[in-house]
Design a protein around this motif. Structure first.
Motif, PDB file in Angstrom:
ATOM      1  N   THR A   1       0.834  -1.052  -0.267  1.00  0.00           N
ATOM      2  CA  THR A   1      -0.159   0.147   0.046  1.00  0.00           C
ATOM      3  C   THR A   1       1.078   1.312  -0.037  1.00  0.00           C
ATOM      4  O   THR A   1       0.890   2.217  -0.486  1.00  0.00           O
ATOM      5  CB  THR A   1      -0.807  -0.034   1.171  1.00  0.00           C
ATOM      6  OG1 THR A   1      -1.551  -1.135   1.245  1.00  0.00           O
ATOM      7  CG2 THR A   1      -1.790   0.974   1.319  1.00  0.00           C
ATOM      8  N   THR A   2       1.922   1.101   0.822  1.00  0.00           N
ATOM      9  CA  THR A   2       2.938   2.294   0.688  1.00  0.00           C
ATOM     10  C   THR A   2       3.362   2.571  -0.641  1.00  0.00           C
ATOM     11  O   THR A   2       3.678   3.986  -0.958  1.00  0.00           O
ATOM     12  CB  THR A   2       3.966   2.125   1.824  1.00  0.00           C
ATOM     13  OG1 THR A   2       3.278   1.932   2.932  1.00  0.00           O
ATOM     14  CG2 THR A   2       4.795   3.350   2.245  1.00  0.00           C
ATOM     15  N   LYS A   3       3.758   1.835  -1.157  1.00  0.00           N
ATOM     16  CA  LYS A   3       4.180   1.923  -2.737  1.00  0.00           C
ATOM     17  C   LYS A   3       3.611   2.636  -3.592  1.00  0.00           C
ATOM     18  O   LYS A   3       3.893   3.479  -4.198  1.00  0.00           O
ATOM     19  CB  LYS A   3       4.693   0.289  -3.190  1.00  0.00           C
ATOM     20  CG  LYS A   3       5.888  -0.219  -2.701  1.00  0.00           C
ATOM     21  CD  LYS A   3       5.994  -1.577  -3.124  1.00  0.00           C
ATOM     22  CE  LYS A   3       6.224  -1.789  -4.700  1.00  0.00           C
ATOM     23  NZ  LYS A   3       6.574  -3.185  -5.326  1.00  0.00           N
ATOM     24  N   ILE A   4       2.243   2.238  -3.706  1.00  0.00           N
ATOM     25  CA  ILE A   4       1.069   3.063  -4.377  1.00  0.00           C
ATOM     26  C   ILE A   4       1.156   4.539  -3.966  1.00  0.00           C
ATOM     27  O   ILE A   4       1.086   5.212  -4.607  1.00  0.00           O
ATOM     28  CB  ILE A   4      -0.184   2.269  -4.208  1.00  0.00           C
ATOM     29  CG1 ILE A   4      -0.119   0.765  -4.546  1.00  0.00           C
ATOM     30  CG2 ILE A   4      -1.289   3.099  -5.226  1.00  0.00           C
ATOM     31  CD1 ILE A   4      -1.276  -0.057  -4.270  1.00  0.00           C
ATOM     32  N   HIS A   5       1.205   4.759  -2.652  1.00  0.00           N
ATOM     33  CA  HIS A   5       1.055   5.980  -2.179  1.00  0.00           C
ATOM     34  C   HIS A   5       2.062   6.882  -2.332  1.00  0.00           C
ATOM     35  O   HIS A   5       2.158   7.933  -2.552  1.00  0.00           O
ATOM     36  CB  HIS A   5       0.537   6.155  -0.808  1.00  0.00           C
ATOM     37  CG  HIS A   5      -1.023   5.741  -0.614  1.00  0.00           C
ATOM     38  ND1 HIS A   5      -2.015   6.866  -0.158  1.00  0.00           N
ATOM     39  CD2 HIS A   5      -1.790   4.620  -0.596  1.00  0.00           C
ATOM     40  CE1 HIS A   5      -3.028   6.144  -0.108  1.00  0.00           C
ATOM     41  NE2 HIS A   5      -2.890   4.874  -0.308  1.00  0.00           N
ATOM     42  N   SER A   6       3.445   6.211  -2.415  1.00  0.00           N
ATOM     43  CA  SER A   6       4.631   6.690  -2.541  1.00  0.00           C
ATOM     44  C   SER A   6       4.708   7.165  -3.961  1.00  0.00           C
ATOM     45  O   SER A   6       5.148   8.330  -4.370  1.00  0.00           O
ATOM     46  CB  SER A   6       5.809   5.933  -2.293  1.00  0.00           C
ATOM     47  OG  SER A   6       7.059   6.342  -2.762  1.00  0.00           O
TER      48      SER A   6
ATOM     49  N   LEU B   1       2.504  10.416   0.094  1.00  0.00           N
ATOM     50  CA  LEU B   1       2.963  10.031   1.688  1.00  0.00           C
ATOM     51  C   LEU B   1       3.742  11.293   2.036  1.00  0.00           C
ATOM     52  O   LEU B   1       4.454  11.812   1.400  1.00  0.00           O
ATOM     53  CB  LEU B   1       3.939   8.786   1.164  1.00  0.00           C
ATOM     54  CG  LEU B   1       4.317   7.985   2.390  1.00  0.00           C
ATOM     55  CD1 LEU B   1       2.970   7.338   2.887  1.00  0.00           C
ATOM     56  CD2 LEU B   1       5.430   6.873   1.938  1.00  0.00           C
ATOM     57  N   SER B   2       3.498  11.491   3.197  1.00  0.00           N
ATOM     58  CA  SER B   2       3.911  12.694   4.017  1.00  0.00           C
ATOM     59  C   SER B   2       5.456  12.433   4.314  1.00  0.00           C
ATOM     60  O   SER B   2       5.768  11.354   4.491  1.00  0.00           O
ATOM     61  CB  SER B   2       3.208  13.341   5.149  1.00  0.00           C
ATOM     62  OG  SER B   2       3.224  12.463   6.165  1.00  0.00           O
ATOM     63  N   ALA B   3       6.204  13.545   4.578  1.00  0.00           N
ATOM     64  CA  ALA B   3       7.326  13.188   5.057  1.00  0.00           C
ATOM     65  C   ALA B   3       7.593  12.656   6.576  1.00  0.00           C
ATOM     66  O   ALA B   3       8.672  11.881   6.699  1.00  0.00           O
ATOM     67  CB  ALA B   3       8.215  14.489   5.061  1.00  0.00           C
TER      68      ALA B   3
END
Length: 512
Positions: free
Chosen positions: A249-254, A259-261
């Motif tokens: 999921t993080t890959k897609i949002h990245s 994705l925030s700092a």
């Protein structure tokens, strides 16, 4: 002199290492080749100004920068820092001994500051696969990259730090993130809870079933009945993300730049609620330079479509295939990308234009034809793909004013997790099936055996409601989930009867 540095390109949610070859020879012009877009072509102007502003020399010779492989389109400004390091090394202003050990990316400002870029997580994962020692990137992206273990991750704010690192004037401090601690610290924190909802016990039951089996839901009821409030609380009763799901999921949002700092990892299941004016491309993904759509941003989470009939019909119809396959394939003339799209769909709608059809107290001003026309905005094939049709009725004043405490999300989630564990055990031999909603027709026949009396009950429902074969499968899947919540190894008649009642929109003369 020829020098090679390394950066990365992202297609879909996968990254590819890019070799930046910089050659300086006799001449006067700058060239950049290797299928660059305009942002990459303009980078030489940014790089030249940044190098001059840090009191280094921009060579007044012929500079050829090749981005290999040349058949992959290079987009964006993330190559700036890698190209700048290559030029400085090729002009002998910094040593080139260590440049090949690190993947370098970042956008340069004219003063040499380094700005954040997208897609850092898949880039870092690919860099580890390709055997790089470490990665040098903007400080804002460092925590995101640092969740990949066994990689030296150096966050930098200015090109001077990079120059001093390669000249060994100053060391860089690696960014370290404790992945397990990071994941466990935040995954269970929600600002909302099912305990906030007064009454609506039958709707909570339906959402518990949906969460336990990964089923799609549509809520039908008048304005103010609590459809949106209930839908927003669905993620609070879903099982926590596994580490593998969180990384995916993080890959897609990245890649999408969401994705925030401060956030290195997605800790909770996403909840996406696009406006009804959304376009086809924004929902499923694509565009001239394809990006993930809302269905992919909702991967491993919930996609909420409020006021479903207000969405354009074409927008709703493009969802039909991803709802079944759980991925979306975007094809263009020269390339194609695939995005995952395994999401739970929860939709809400009024039963008619005025919103008060079948209301217990307020009369509806819409005639049967108008009600039917409103409902027909949602096609039969789409409704077939929605497992639970739930009627939401207004909450009485006595319920609203009651001081009785409702069941908390945590208690409901415990039952949901227990049911999901049963399904994980059942489907452990199936690689892509993790819950009842995802089971194939073959699995359905094996795990959804019903008694003869149950078959008679289902036959009567099929004939009365004129159900399709897909709706038949959906009823069996929901019944299997109800049995799992009950801790039963077999589907009983009461489980089947409860599943049949969640086909409200199939009911004859429902629209009057």
């Amino acid at each position: 002199m020829l020098v090679k540095t390394y950066s990365s390109a992202v297609q879909g949610i996968e990254a590819y290492s890019i070799t930046i070859e910089v050659n300086i020879t006799t001449g006067t012009k700058y060239f950049i080749v290797g299928l660059p877009d305009n942002a990459v072509k303009e980078s030489l102007r940014r790089i030249e100004t940044a190098i001059i502003n840090i009191e280094h020399r921009m060579p007044r010779q012929k500079i050829v920068v090749n981005l290999a492989p040349a058949d992959i389109r290079k987009e964006g400004s993330s190559y700036d820092l890698g190209i700048a390091v290559g030029i400085l090394a090729a002009s002998a202003q910094i040593p080139c001994a260590k440049t090949a050990d690190y993947l370098i990316l970042g956008e340069l400002s004219l003063d040499g500051s380094i700005l954040p870029v997208r897609g850092v997580l898949p880039i870092t994962m690919q860099a580890k696969t390709d055997g790089f020692k470490g990665i040098i990137l903007p400080t804002q992206n460092a925590r995101e990259a640092a969740i990949v273990s066994d990689m030296e991750v150096y966050g930098v704010d200015h090109i001077k730090q990079v120059v001093q690192f390669f000249t060994e004037e100053q060391a860089l401090t690696p960014t370290i993130v404790d992945l397990e601690a990071e994941f466990q610290q935040h995954f269970d924190k929600y600002d909302i809870d099912f305990a906030d909802v007064k009454g609506q016990e039958n709707i909570k039951r339906a959402l518990e079933i949906a969460a336990a089996g990964g089923h799609n839901v549509i809520l039908i009821g008048p304005p103010g009945a609590g459809k949106t409030m209930l839908a927003k609380r669905l993620p609070t009763i879903l099982p926590p993300l596994t580490l593998e799901e969180s990384l995916e999921t993080t890959k897609i949002h990245s890649v999408s730049g969401y994705l925030s700092a401060a956030e290195s990892l997605m800790h909770r299941r996403p909840f996406r609620s696009p406006h009804h004016t959304i376009s086809d491309v924004a929902l499923v993904g694509g565009g001239t330079h394809p990006q993930p759509g809302e269905i992919s941003l909702a991967h491993n989470g919930v996609l909420f479509l409020d006021e479903l009939p207000e969405f354009k019909r074409t927008v709703l119809e493009v969802m039909r295939q991803p709802l079944e396959s759980r991925h979306i394939h975007i094809s263009r003339a020269k390339f194609s990308v695939e995005y995952p799209a395994s999401f739970m769909l929860i939709a809400s709608m009024n039963p008619c234009p005025c919103g008060f059809h079948n209301h217990p107290e307020i009369s509806c001003v819409c005639g049967p034809t108008l009600v039917q026309r409103y409902l027909s905005k949602i096609s039969g094939p789409l409704l077939d793909r929605i497992d639970l049709h739930v009627e939401v009725t207004p909450v009485a004043f006595t319920e609203l004013s009651s001081s009785r405490t409702s069941e908390r999300s945590e208690a409901i989630r415990t039952r949901v997790i227990q049911a999901r564990l049963m399904q994980e055990t059942r489907f452990q031999q199936s690689q892509h099936v993790h819950c009842n909603a995802h089971m194939s027709s073959k699995s359905l026949r094996e795990v959804c055996q019903i008694e003869e009396t149950g078959k008679t009950l289902l036959l009567n429902a099929m004939q009365r409601l004129n159900l399709s074969a897909r709706a038949y499968d959906r009823i069996l899947k929901v019944a299997r989930t109800i049995a799992d919540l009950d801790g039963s190894e077999r589907i009983k008649n009461e489980h089947l009867a409860e599943a049949i009642q969640f086909r409200s929109l199939d009911r004859e003369n429902w629209s009057g």
